[in-house]
Write a protein that holds these residues in place. Structure first.
Motif, PDB file in Angstrom:
ATOM      1  N   ALA A 120       0.825  -1.209   0.000  1.00  0.00           N
ATOM      2  CA  ALA A 120       0.000   0.000   0.000  1.00  0.00           C
ATOM      3  C   ALA A 120       0.856   1.254   0.000  1.00  0.00           C
ATOM      4  O   ALA A 120       0.587   2.203  -0.745  1.00  0.00           O
ATOM      5  CB  ALA A 120      -0.937  -0.001   1.212  1.00  0.00           C
ATOM      6  N   ILE A 121       1.901   1.280   0.834  1.00  0.00           N
ATOM      7  CA  ILE A 121       2.751   2.468   0.884  1.00  0.00           C
ATOM      8  C   ILE A 121       3.561   2.586  -0.398  1.00  0.00           C
ATOM      9  O   ILE A 121       3.820   3.685  -0.901  1.00  0.00           O
ATOM     10  CB  ILE A 121       3.668   2.447   2.132  1.00  0.00           C
ATOM     11  N   ASP A 122       3.955   1.439  -0.953  1.00  0.00           N
ATOM     12  CA  ASP A 122       4.711   1.435  -2.211  1.00  0.00           C
ATOM     13  C   ASP A 122       3.862   2.010  -3.341  1.00  0.00           C
ATOM     14  O   ASP A 122       4.331   2.847  -4.125  1.00  0.00           O
ATOM     15  CB  ASP A 122       5.131   0.000  -2.540  1.00  0.00           C
ATOM     16  N   TYR A 123       2.606   1.584  -3.407  1.00  0.00           N
ATOM     17  CA  TYR A 123       1.707   2.082  -4.451  1.00  0.00           C
ATOM     18  C   TYR A 123       1.408   3.560  -4.242  1.00  0.00           C
ATOM     19  O   TYR A 123       1.419   4.353  -5.190  1.00  0.00           O
ATOM     20  CB  TYR A 123       0.408   1.279  -4.451  1.00  0.00           C
ATOM     21  N   HIS A 124       1.148   3.925  -2.993  1.00  0.00           N
ATOM     22  CA  HIS A 124       0.792   5.306  -2.660  1.00  0.00           C
ATOM     23  C   HIS A 124       1.917   6.280  -3.042  1.00  0.00           C
ATOM     24  O   HIS A 124       1.690   7.252  -3.770  1.00  0.00           O
ATOM     25  CB  HIS A 124       0.505   5.406  -1.169  1.00  0.00           C
ATOM     26  N   ILE A 125       3.120   6.017  -2.571  1.00  0.00           N
ATOM     27  CA  ILE A 125       4.231   6.925  -2.859  1.00  0.00           C
ATOM     28  C   ILE A 125       4.661   6.797  -4.317  1.00  0.00           C
ATOM     29  O   ILE A 125       5.023   7.791  -4.954  1.00  0.00           O
ATOM     30  CB  ILE A 125       5.421   6.650  -1.912  1.00  0.00           C
ATOM     31  N   GLY A 126       4.587   5.584  -4.862  1.00  0.00           N
ATOM     32  CA  GLY A 126       4.946   5.397  -6.269  1.00  0.00           C
ATOM     33  C   GLY A 126       4.039   6.178  -7.209  1.00  0.00           C
ATOM     34  O   GLY A 126       4.500   6.774  -8.188  1.00  0.00           O
ATOM     35  N   THR A 127       2.744   6.182  -6.901  1.00  0.00           N
ATOM     36  CA  THR A 127       1.797   6.955  -7.717  1.00  0.00           C
ATOM     37  C   THR A 127       2.079   8.443  -7.597  1.00  0.00           C
ATOM     38  O   THR A 127       2.080   9.172  -8.609  1.00  0.00           O
ATOM     39  CB  THR A 127       0.350   6.660  -7.275  1.00  0.00           C
ATOM     40  N   ALA A 128       2.332   8.904  -6.364  1.00  0.00           N
ATOM     41  CA  ALA A 128       2.661  10.318  -6.167  1.00  0.00           C
ATOM     42  C   ALA A 128       3.939  10.674  -6.915  1.00  0.00           C
ATOM     43  O   ALA A 128       4.045  11.751  -7.520  1.00  0.00           O
ATOM     44  CB  ALA A 128       2.815  10.616  -4.678  1.00  0.00           C
ATOM     45  N   ARG A 129       4.908   9.780  -6.875  1.00  0.00           N
ATOM     46  CA  ARG A 129       6.181  10.006  -7.585  1.00  0.00           C
ATOM     47  C   ARG A 129       5.937  10.249  -9.072  1.00  0.00           C
ATOM     48  O   ARG A 129       6.474  11.193  -9.662  1.00  0.00           O
ATOM     49  CB  ARG A 129       7.084   8.790  -7.379  1.00  0.00           C
ATOM     50  N   THR A 130       5.118   9.395  -9.666  1.00  0.00           N
ATOM     51  CA  THR A 130       4.827   9.537 -11.096  1.00  0.00           C
ATOM     52  C   THR A 130       4.128  10.860 -11.395  1.00  0.00           C
ATOM     53  O   THR A 130       4.514  11.589 -12.315  1.00  0.00           O
ATOM     54  CB  THR A 130       3.940   8.362 -11.569  1.00  0.00           C
ATOM     55  N   LEU A 131       3.099  11.180 -10.611  1.00  0.00           N
ATOM     56  CA  LEU A 131       2.330  12.402 -10.847  1.00  0.00           C
ATOM     57  C   LEU A 131       3.176  13.655 -10.641  1.00  0.00           C
ATOM     58  O   LEU A 131       3.140  14.582 -11.457  1.00  0.00           O
ATOM     59  CB  LEU A 131       1.120  12.442  -9.911  1.00  0.00           C
ATOM     60  N   VAL A 132       3.928  13.691  -9.537  1.00  0.00           N
ATOM     61  CA  VAL A 132       4.736  14.870  -9.230  1.00  0.00           C
ATOM     62  C   VAL A 132       5.790  15.097 -10.307  1.00  0.00           C
ATOM     63  O   VAL A 132       5.961  16.218 -10.797  1.00  0.00           O
ATOM     64  CB  VAL A 132       5.406  14.721  -7.841  1.00  0.00           C
ATOM     65  N   CYS A 133       6.478  14.035 -10.688  1.00  0.00           N
ATOM     66  CA  CYS A 133       7.547  14.184 -11.682  1.00  0.00           C
ATOM     67  C   CYS A 133       6.996  14.562 -13.052  1.00  0.00           C
ATOM     68  O   CYS A 133       7.587  15.383 -13.770  1.00  0.00           O
ATOM     69  CB  CYS A 133       8.382  12.907 -11.755  1.00  0.00           C
ATOM     70  N   GLN A 134       5.856  13.989 -13.419  1.00  0.00           N
ATOM     71  CA  GLN A 134       5.227  14.348 -14.692  1.00  0.00           C
ATOM     72  C   GLN A 134       4.854  15.824 -14.718  1.00  0.00           C
ATOM     73  O   GLN A 134       5.137  16.536 -15.696  1.00  0.00           O
ATOM     74  CB  GLN A 134       3.989  13.485 -14.937  1.00  0.00           C
ATOM     75  N   GLN A 135       4.216  16.285 -13.636  1.00  0.00           N
ATOM     76  CA  GLN A 135       3.784  17.675 -13.596  1.00  0.00           C
ATOM     77  C   GLN A 135       4.980  18.626 -13.551  1.00  0.00           C
ATOM     78  O   GLN A 135       4.942  19.708 -14.122  1.00  0.00           O
ATOM     79  CB  GLN A 135       2.865  17.897 -12.397  1.00  0.00           C
ATOM     80  N   PHE A 136       6.035  18.206 -12.875  1.00  0.00           N
ATOM     81  CA  PHE A 136       7.195  19.082 -12.806  1.00  0.00           C
ATOM     82  C   PHE A 136       7.914  19.149 -14.152  1.00  0.00           C
ATOM     83  O   PHE A 136       8.449  20.202 -14.512  1.00  0.00           O
ATOM     84  CB  PHE A 136       8.167  18.614 -11.711  1.00  0.00           C
ATOM     85  N   ARG A 137       7.903  18.059 -14.893  1.00  0.00           N
ATOM     86  CA  ARG A 137       8.497  18.095 -16.235  1.00  0.00           C
ATOM     87  C   ARG A 137       7.739  19.072 -17.130  1.00  0.00           C
ATOM     88  O   ARG A 137       8.341  19.746 -17.970  1.00  0.00           O
ATOM     89  CB  ARG A 137       8.504  16.696 -16.842  1.00  0.00           C
ATOM     90  N   LEU A 138       6.427  19.128 -16.958  1.00  0.00           N
ATOM     91  CA  LEU A 138       5.632  20.103 -17.725  1.00  0.00           C
ATOM     92  C   LEU A 138       6.035  21.518 -17.394  1.00  0.00           C
ATOM     93  O   LEU A 138       6.134  22.386 -18.268  1.00  0.00           O
ATOM     94  CB  LEU A 138       4.133  19.894 -17.454  1.00  0.00           C
ATOM     95  N   LEU A 139       6.268  21.791 -16.082  1.00  0.00           N
ATOM     96  CA  LEU A 139       6.724  23.110 -15.684  1.00  0.00           C
ATOM     97  C   LEU A 139       8.085  23.425 -16.270  1.00  0.00           C
ATOM     98  O   LEU A 139       8.340  24.560 -16.722  1.00  0.00           O
ATOM     99  CB  LEU A 139       6.803  23.195 -14.153  1.00  0.00           C
ATOM    100  N   GLU A 140       8.957  22.436 -16.310  1.00  0.00           N
ATOM    101  CA  GLU A 140      10.287  22.638 -16.886  1.00  0.00           C
ATOM    102  C   GLU A 140      10.199  22.935 -18.389  1.00  0.00           C
ATOM    103  O   GLU A 140      10.910  23.789 -18.910  1.00  0.00           O
ATOM    104  CB  GLU A 140      11.160  21.401 -16.641  1.00  0.00           C
ATOM    105  N   ASP A 141       9.303  22.200 -19.050  1.00  0.00           N
ATOM    106  CA  ASP A 141       9.138  22.420 -20.502  1.00  0.00           C
ATOM    107  C   ASP A 141       8.615  23.825 -20.789  1.00  0.00           C
ATOM    108  O   ASP A 141       9.039  24.493 -21.746  1.00  0.00           O
ATOM    109  CB  ASP A 141       8.166  21.393 -21.079  1.00  0.00           C
ATOM    110  N   LYS A 142       7.688  24.298 -19.937  1.00  0.00           N
ATOM    111  CA  LYS A 142       7.118  25.643 -20.139  1.00  0.00           C
ATOM    112  C   LYS A 142       8.159  26.746 -19.912  1.00  0.00           C
ATOM    113  O   LYS A 142       8.100  27.801 -20.549  1.00  0.00           O
ATOM    114  CB  LYS A 142       5.929  25.850 -19.205  1.00  0.00           C
ATOM    115  N   SER A 143       9.063  26.505 -18.976  1.00  0.00           N
ATOM    116  CA  SER A 143      10.052  27.533 -18.645  1.00  0.00           C
ATOM    117  C   SER A 143      11.310  27.450 -19.505  1.00  0.00           C
ATOM    118  O   SER A 143      12.171  28.336 -19.435  1.00  0.00           O
ATOM    119  CB  SER A 143      10.446  27.418 -17.170  1.00  0.00           C
ATOM    120  N   ALA A 144      11.405  26.387 -20.304  1.00  0.00           N
ATOM    121  CA  ALA A 144      12.594  26.229 -21.147  1.00  0.00           C
ATOM    122  C   ALA A 144      12.609  27.291 -22.246  1.00  0.00           C
ATOM    123  O   ALA A 144      11.557  27.653 -22.787  1.00  0.00           O
ATOM    124  CB  ALA A 144      12.617  24.846 -21.772  1.00  0.00           C
ATOM    125  N   PRO A 145      13.801  27.838 -22.589  1.00  0.00           N
ATOM    126  CA  PRO A 145      13.867  28.871 -23.627  1.00  0.00           C
ATOM    127  C   PRO A 145      13.516  28.337 -25.001  1.00  0.00           C
ATOM    128  O   PRO A 145      13.661  27.152 -25.270  1.00  0.00           O
ATOM    129  CB  PRO A 145      15.337  29.317 -23.568  1.00  0.00           C
TER     130      PRO A 145
END
Length: 238
Positions: free
Chosen positions: A213-238
């Protein structure tokens, strides 16, 4: 409003003067709060002289406070340049979540194995707090604080103080990443709901289910957080 590129530009003090008791810890807490609230952004310099002036203290406790925040991952020291708020990247967050999974898998396994009678009521109470925060429409800062406290209770209840020490060391860096993306789920109640299987597994005394349960919980958050942060990085890229 504070301008990270010009930390001395504010016309009024950002901090109230402090007394000497517990000075370094209080300076560190105020700086951490300012970083978490977005008043000092990632990559911004921490001007020791400006902060010391605003707080009515010498530069020494400000420097010591910055070193405390460096150990928690919120601040980095750059040679010959001073302290800066830690820059956040999707790669760094991915590494952080990988580490969290290792720590919290071990913590929850030990919690279930040694007995969770005292911790379960605390976890259920914190789950109620997660739902309360969602119902009240609280901002991401409050949601993240409630979420991280739930996980801290697991490490605390494990009975191994090393788990709690390590969790506290990485907690602020985890919070900062979540706060920067602004939202993890479209429905704030979803953040609360994702903790229910963890409590169910602990209550059942099932170590394997709790670890899964903890593996799934944190693993899912890991995927979502990293995906969303990559979008922010792409938007801020020159």
């Amino acid at each position: 409003m504070f301008d990270p590129s010009n930390p001395t530009a504010s016309k009024k003090s950002r901090f109230q003067p402090l007394s000497r008791d517990g000075l370094v810890d209080r300076v560190a807490n105020l700086l951490a709060e300012a970083i978490m609230a977005g008043r000092i952004r990632p990559g911004a310099p921490l001007s020791e002289s400006a902060i010391a002036r605003d707080m009515g203290v010498s530069r020494a406790p400000v420097r010591e406070a910055a070193r405390l925040l460096e150990s928690s991952g919120l601040v980095e020291y750059r040679t010959n340049r001073g302290f800066f708020v830690q820059s956040v990247s999707s790669a760094a967050l991915d590494n952080l979540y990988e580490f969290r999974i290792v720590i919290e898998r071990a913590a929850i396994a030990r919690l279930v194995a040694t007995g969770a009678e005292e911790t379960l009521p605390l976890l259920r109470g914190q789950l109620s707090e997660l739902y309360r925060v969602a119902d009240a429409g609280e901002d991401m800062v409050c949601q993240v604080e409630a979420d991280m406290h739930f996980h801290r209770l697991i490490c605390q209840g494990s009975g191994n103080p090393r788990f709690l020490t390590v969790f506290d060391q990485i907690a602020n860096e985890t919070k900062l990443g979540l706060i920067l993306i602004g939202r993890l789920y479209d429905d704030a109640h979803r953040m609360a709901e994702t903790h229910e299987p963890i409590i169910d597994a602990i209550a059942a005394g099932d170590t394997d289910a709790a670890v899964d349960a903890i593996d799934y919980h944190i693993g899912t958050a890991r995927t979502l957080v990293c995906q969303q942060f990559r979008l922010l990085e792409d938007k801020s890229a020159p």
